[in-house]
Design an enzyme around this catalytic site. Structure first.
Site, short mmCIF file in Angstrom:
data_model
loop_
_atom_site.label_atom_id
_atom_site.label_comp_id
_atom_site.label_asym_id
_atom_site.label_seq_id
_atom_site.Cartn_x
_atom_site.Cartn_y
_atom_site.Cartn_z
N HIS A 1 -2.09 -5.38 1.42
CA HIS A 1 -3.36 -6.09 1.19
C HIS A 1 -3.02 -7.50 0.75
O HIS A 1 -2.05 -7.71 0.04
CB HIS A 1 -4.18 -5.41 0.07
CG HIS A 1 -5.25 -6.31 -0.49
ND1 HIS A 1 -6.47 -6.45 0.13
CD2 HIS A 1 -5.26 -7.16 -1.55
CE1 HIS A 1 -7.19 -7.34 -0.56
NE2 HIS A 1 -6.47 -7.79 -1.57
N TYR B 1 -12.18 -2.60 -4.19
CA TYR B 1 -12.75 -2.79 -2.85
C TYR B 1 -14.28 -2.71 -2.86
O TYR B 1 -14.88 -2.38 -1.84
CB TYR B 1 -12.17 -1.74 -1.90
CG TYR B 1 -10.81 -2.09 -1.32
CD1 TYR B 1 -10.64 -3.23 -0.51
CD2 TYR B 1 -9.70 -1.29 -1.53
CE1 TYR B 1 -9.40 -3.54 0.04
CE2 TYR B 1 -8.45 -1.60 -0.98
CZ TYR B 1 -8.32 -2.72 -0.19
OH TYR B 1 -7.11 -3.04 0.38
N GLU C 1 -9.27 -11.00 -7.96
CA GLU C 1 -8.35 -9.86 -7.79
C GLU C 1 -7.19 -9.93 -8.79
O GLU C 1 -6.74 -8.90 -9.29
CB GLU C 1 -7.84 -9.82 -6.35
CG GLU C 1 -8.98 -9.49 -5.37
CD GLU C 1 -8.56 -9.46 -3.91
OE1 GLU C 1 -7.39 -9.74 -3.60
OE2 GLU C 1 -9.42 -9.14 -3.07
N ASN D 1 -2.06 0.40 6.61
CA ASN D 1 -1.62 -0.88 7.19
C ASN D 1 -0.75 -1.72 6.24
O ASN D 1 -0.75 -2.94 6.31
CB ASN D 1 -2.81 -1.67 7.76
CG ASN D 1 -3.82 -2.09 6.71
OD1 ASN D 1 -3.68 -1.77 5.54
ND2 ASN D 1 -4.83 -2.83 7.13
N LYS E 1 0.83 -1.21 0.00
CA LYS E 1 0.00 0.00 0.00
C LYS E 1 0.87 1.27 0.00
O LYS E 1 2.09 1.20 0.24
CB LYS E 1 -0.95 -0.04 1.21
CG LYS E 1 -1.97 -1.19 1.14
CD LYS E 1 -3.00 -1.10 2.27
CE LYS E 1 -4.01 -2.23 2.20
NZ LYS E 1 -5.07 -2.10 3.25
P1 RTP Z 1 -7.02 -5.92 3.08
O1 RTP Z 1 -8.32 -6.27 2.39
O2 RTP Z 1 -6.53 -4.52 2.80
O3 RTP Z 1 -5.96 -6.97 2.84
O4 RTP Z 1 -7.24 -5.95 4.65
P2 RTP Z 1 -8.04 -7.00 5.50
O5 RTP Z 1 -8.56 -8.12 4.65
O6 RTP Z 1 -7.16 -7.35 6.66
O7 RTP Z 1 -9.25 -6.11 6.01
P3 RTP Z 1 -10.67 -5.83 5.34
O8 RTP Z 1 -11.71 -6.15 6.36
O9 RTP Z 1 -10.76 -6.48 3.99
O10 RTP Z 1 -10.65 -4.25 5.14
C1 RTP Z 1 -10.00 -3.65 4.06
C2 RTP Z 1 -9.19 -2.47 4.54
O11 RTP Z 1 -10.07 -1.46 5.01
C3 RTP Z 1 -9.49 -0.80 6.12
N1 RTP Z 1 -10.35 -0.94 7.28
N2 RTP Z 1 -10.62 0.04 8.06
N3 RTP Z 1 -11.62 1.64 10.16
C4 RTP Z 1 -11.94 0.35 10.11
O12 RTP Z 1 -12.66 -0.18 10.92
C5 RTP Z 1 -11.41 -0.43 9.02
N4 RTP Z 1 -11.64 -1.71 8.82
C6 RTP Z 1 -10.97 -2.04 7.71
C7 RTP Z 1 -8.15 -1.44 6.41
O13 RTP Z 1 -7.13 -0.65 5.83
C8 RTP Z 1 -8.26 -2.77 5.71
O14 RTP Z 1 -6.99 -3.23 5.32
MG MG Z 2 -9.66 -7.77 2.88
#
Ligand code: RTP
Ligand code: MG
Length: 141
Positions: free
Chosen positions: A117, A51, A128, A114, A11
């Protein structure tokens, strides 16, 4: 164990920190091979489409703004159990909860910034990969 392919995105925060090589090294040490890669400045449409599953979530606007704030490095990783292996290397979404030694524990700033991804299932990995790469731009090795 099955040989899988998955998407990894470094990212904008981690690209800005100049740690692409350090993150690639973790993939390689874990036995994951980089079989496609490109750096890209995502447009708003690119990030919204990527997304789209999160479009109703309260953090969607912040997520799209962050993902378009600078270039990202997108790669396809290949190896045994690649989807889960990459998620384990990444650590928890919130770096405060990420296990020691994971990419997010070491390089992420916040739940928004973070660092990486990774696809969360084999099914989403295929979607994807197709979102960012033509079939002929992904090798198998
Ligand atoms: P990613 O898709 O980026 O690999 O991350 P992830 O699976 O660990 O998390 P996901 O639930 O898919 O959420 C995508 C990205 O959205 C942001 N996020 N912000 N503020 C919040 O509560 C929140 N929750 C998620 C994070 O940057 C996350 O990586
Ligand atoms: Mg995710």
């Amino acid at each position: 164990m099955a040989i899988e392919k998955t998407i990894s995105i470094i990212k904008p925060d981690a690209v800005a920190k100049n740690v692409i090589g350090e993150i690639y090294s973790r993939f390689e040490k874990a036995g994951l091979k980089i079989v496609a890669a490109k750096m890209k400045q995502l447009s708003k449409e690119d990030a919204e489409g990527f997304y789209a599953v999160h479009k109703e979530r309260p953090f969607f606007g912040d997520l799209v703004a962050f993902m378009t704030s600078g270039p990202v490095m997108i790669q396809v990783l290949e190896g045994e159990n690649a989807v889960l292996k990459n998620r384990e290397l990444m650590g928890a979404t919130n770096p405060k909860e990420a296990a020691a030694g994971t990419i997010r524990a070491d390089f992420a700033e916040s739940i928004d910034a973070n660092a990486v991804h990774g696809s969360d299932s084999l099914e989403n990995a295929a979607i994807e990969i197709a979102y960012f790469f033509k079939p002929e731009d992904v090798v198998s090795r």
